[in-house]
Design a protein around this motif. Structure first.
Motif, short mmCIF file in Angstrom:
data_model
loop_
_atom_site.label_atom_id
_atom_site.label_comp_id
_atom_site.label_asym_id
_atom_site.label_seq_id
_atom_site.Cartn_x
_atom_site.Cartn_y
_atom_site.Cartn_z
N LEU A 129 -72.60 -30.88 -48.01
CA LEU A 129 -72.02 -31.41 -49.26
C LEU A 129 -73.08 -32.13 -50.09
CD1 LEU A 129 -68.51 -32.73 -48.18
CD2 LEU A 129 -69.04 -30.68 -49.47
N SER A 130 -73.98 -32.84 -49.43
CA SER A 130 -75.02 -33.54 -50.20
C SER A 130 -75.98 -32.53 -50.82
CB SER A 130 -75.76 -34.57 -49.35
OG SER A 130 -76.72 -33.97 -48.54
N HIS A 131 -76.21 -31.42 -50.14
CA HIS A 131 -77.03 -30.35 -50.74
C HIS A 131 -76.33 -29.77 -51.97
CE1 HIS A 131 -80.33 -30.15 -48.02
NE2 HIS A 131 -79.65 -29.76 -46.97
N LEU A 132 -75.02 -29.62 -51.86
CA LEU A 132 -74.25 -29.08 -52.99
C LEU A 132 -74.35 -30.02 -54.19
CD1 LEU A 132 -72.25 -26.88 -54.00
CD2 LEU A 132 -70.40 -28.31 -53.15
N GLY A 135 -77.95 -29.90 -55.49
CA GLY A 135 -78.45 -28.58 -55.90
C GLY A 135 -79.60 -28.09 -55.04
N THR A 136 -79.81 -28.75 -53.91
CA THR A 136 -80.86 -28.31 -52.98
C THR A 136 -80.28 -27.27 -52.02
OG1 THR A 136 -80.31 -30.30 -51.74
CG2 THR A 136 -82.28 -30.37 -53.08
N ALA A 137 -81.12 -26.69 -51.17
CA ALA A 137 -80.71 -25.63 -50.23
C ALA A 137 -79.95 -24.53 -51.00
CB ALA A 137 -79.86 -26.21 -49.11
N PHE A 138 -80.50 -24.15 -52.14
CA PHE A 138 -79.82 -23.22 -53.05
C PHE A 138 -79.99 -21.76 -52.63
CE2 PHE A 138 -83.93 -24.51 -54.67
CZ PHE A 138 -84.57 -23.30 -54.88
N GLY A 139 -79.09 -20.93 -53.17
CA GLY A 139 -79.07 -19.53 -52.76
C GLY A 139 -79.86 -18.60 -53.68
N ILE A 140 -79.94 -17.34 -53.26
CA ILE A 140 -80.60 -16.32 -54.07
C ILE A 140 -79.63 -15.89 -55.19
CG2 ILE A 140 -82.16 -15.44 -52.30
CD1 ILE A 140 -80.12 -13.30 -51.62
N GLY A 147 -70.23 -16.49 -57.21
CA GLY A 147 -71.54 -17.15 -57.42
C GLY A 147 -71.37 -18.41 -58.26
N ILE A 148 -72.29 -19.36 -58.07
CA ILE A 148 -72.23 -20.60 -58.87
C ILE A 148 -73.45 -20.68 -59.77
CG2 ILE A 148 -70.81 -21.94 -57.27
CD1 ILE A 148 -73.40 -23.28 -56.24
N ASP A 149 -73.28 -21.29 -60.94
CA ASP A 149 -74.40 -21.45 -61.87
C ASP A 149 -75.25 -22.62 -61.42
OD1 ASP A 149 -73.71 -19.30 -63.47
OD2 ASP A 149 -72.30 -20.50 -64.64
N LEU A 150 -76.47 -22.31 -61.05
CA LEU A 150 -77.37 -23.34 -60.56
C LEU A 150 -78.81 -22.95 -60.87
CD1 LEU A 150 -77.33 -25.99 -58.86
CD2 LEU A 150 -77.59 -24.59 -56.84
N TRP A 151 -79.57 -23.88 -61.39
CA TRP A 151 -80.98 -23.67 -61.70
C TRP A 151 -81.19 -22.38 -62.51
CZ3 TRP A 151 -81.67 -28.30 -61.25
CH2 TRP A 151 -81.44 -29.05 -60.10
N GLU B 38 -87.53 -28.40 -57.30
CA GLU B 38 -88.63 -28.11 -56.38
C GLU B 38 -88.71 -26.61 -56.09
OE1 GLU B 38 -88.53 -30.77 -53.02
OE2 GLU B 38 -89.55 -29.26 -51.82
N GLY B 39 -89.91 -26.04 -56.20
CA GLY B 39 -90.10 -24.62 -55.91
C GLY B 39 -90.04 -23.74 -57.15
N PHE B 40 -89.65 -24.29 -58.28
CA PHE B 40 -89.57 -23.53 -59.53
C PHE B 40 -90.74 -23.91 -60.44
CE2 PHE B 40 -85.28 -23.45 -57.99
CZ PHE B 40 -84.71 -22.29 -58.47
N SER B 41 -91.02 -23.00 -61.41
CA SER B 41 -91.98 -23.35 -62.45
C SER B 41 -91.32 -24.38 -63.37
CB SER B 41 -92.34 -22.11 -63.28
OG SER B 41 -92.96 -21.15 -62.45
#
Lengths: 243, 177
Positions: A129-132, A135-140, A147-151, B38-41
């Motif tokens: 949950l803390s990753h969620l 936004g860390t431990a994100f997926g391909i 799918g979720i909108d992230l980065w 982290e890990g991105f441009s």
């Protein structure tokens, strides 16, 4: 809903989720302590002092690894920056403190870590949950409708997958009533968690790539899985009668 | 379950895991793209200093860059400025660039230059007058700092503050490697 969650627990507030997980894990562990033949006060001691040791040990370990930086600014050792922390070092100190308490209180090692399993399981839930939230431990990237909108991309919600997997593992170990041989409870948790990490590693975009694009964290999880299998067999051979 | 059955189960699990790890291998060599993580441009921007000098992030490739998003009214932002200035003086010659981006759209524009003078800041102070850069960096909390290595990849994001000198030093040395 997801956006609201991420707004509420945006970093650095995502750490609140880990603190809540520690509290819930400790509460559930104490509730089940007697089933493993361990006094709940002994378990509380392990968790309480282990947690303090984790915090102090993590900071000290980070400091020792970056000693020149701290020599130039010694007051940084009491800084509130949570980033001045080494999780591995903190975990080692937690284990050492737990072992000392287990030995001093003359507790059974395997029964003690069995009794601590709900604590570890809830901690894994909190971590997902803390990753969620962060936004860390994100997926391909994915075109799947869930799918979720992230980065700046639509991605596999790997943090939600991890949360569901860890919740299932917790339920699998929490609800059955049968008594297992000492050590099997914890080793089953560790094996299932490793297996889920191997499976979910497929969808993670943040893992470290080693030889031919193999993901390092999956290889580590495989090694842990094999160790768990070996230890389960050893435990089954050593304990001829169920507890 | 007998021991033989268990051994078969373990073997199947290990074979399946090894196969899955092989299938999961990422040989695409595709980078993560641009995002404030982290890990991105690092997302590119072009901003001006109060003197009108222009800085573009993408033109700083080959340098280690610390981007710090801040405002004059933010106490932790103020608290971490002396350490940033000290380390900028120490590491500038090794290729460190600090870009302190003021959230001008949420700040008092007339307070920015006196603030920089008060703290003796010599690194560039950039003005985000429209909030476009804050939006590109998905700003949620002040201060926010992004450590970018010489390849233009974000290696660390620190949300909140103030950052201690030791934290700054360890992260700066990492991006200078």
């Amino acid at each position: 809903m997801l956006e609201l969650f991420r707004d509420i627990f945006a970093p650095p507030r995502h750490l609140i989720l880990l603190v809540l997980a520690v509290w819930l894990g400790a509460t559930l562990t104490e509730k089940r302590a007697e089933r493993f033949g361990i006094d709940k006060d002994d378990l509380s001691l392990i968790i309480y002092y282990g947690f303090i040791g984790f915090i102090i040990g993590g900071r000290l370990s980070f400091m020792l690894q970056n000693i020149t930086a701290f020599i130039q600014s010694p007051f940084s050792i009491v800084s509130v920056n949570v980033d001045l922390f080494d999780v591995f070092g903190g975990s080692v100190v937690f284990i050492i403190i737990a072992l000392i308490i287990i030995q001093r209180r003359k507790l059974s090692f395997w029964s003690s870590i069995d009794a601590l399993t709900p604590f570890f399981a809830i901690l894994v839930n909190g971590l997902a949950l803390s990753h969620l939230a962060a936004g860390t431990a994100f997926g391909i990237p994915t075109s799947q409708p869930w799918g979720i909108d992230l980065w700046n991309a639509t991605r596999h919600p790997t943090q939600i997958y991890a949360f569901i997997a860890s919740l299932l593992i917790f339920c699998l170990l929490w609800f059955p009533k049968q008594t297992l041989r000492p050590g099997i409870h914890f080793l089953t948790f560790a094996a299932l968690t490793s297996a889920s990490q191997i499976f979910l590693g497929m969808f993670r975009a943040d893992l470290t790539l080693i030889l031919n694009g193999i993901k390092q964290e999956q290889v580590i999880s495989l090694i842990v899985l094999i160790i768990c299998f070996i230890l389960i067999e050893i435990r089954l051979k050593q304990t001829t009668t169920p507890q | 379950m007998s021991q033989t059955q268990r051994i078969i189960l373990y073997s199947l699990a290990i074979i399946a895991s090894v196969a899955w790890i092989g299938i999961s291998a990422d040989t695409s060599n595709i980078t993560n793209g641009f995002a404030p993580q982290e890990g991105f441009s690092a997302p590119d921007f072009t901003l001006k200093t109060p003197d009108g000098e222009t800085y573009t992030l993408s033109e700083l490739k080959g340098k280690a860059v610390l981007i710090n998003l801040w405002a004059t009214w933010c106490p932790p932002c103020r608290a971490e400025m002396p350490a940033m200035q000290k380390l900028y003086e120490e590491y500038e010659s090794q290729g460190l660039v600090i870009l302190a981006i003021n959230m001008t759209h949420q700040d008092y524009p007339l307070a920015i230059v006196p603030f920089a003078n008060e703290y003796g800041l010599t690194f560039p102070i950039l003005l985000d007058e429209t909030g476009k850069t804050a939006s590109a960096y998905q700003l949620r909390s002040l201060p926010s700092s992004y450590f970018i290595n010489r390849a233009g990849i974000i290696t660390e994001v620190v949300i909140g503050g103030p950052m201690s000198e030791a934290l700054l030093r360890t992260r700066i040395e990492k991006i200078l490697e």
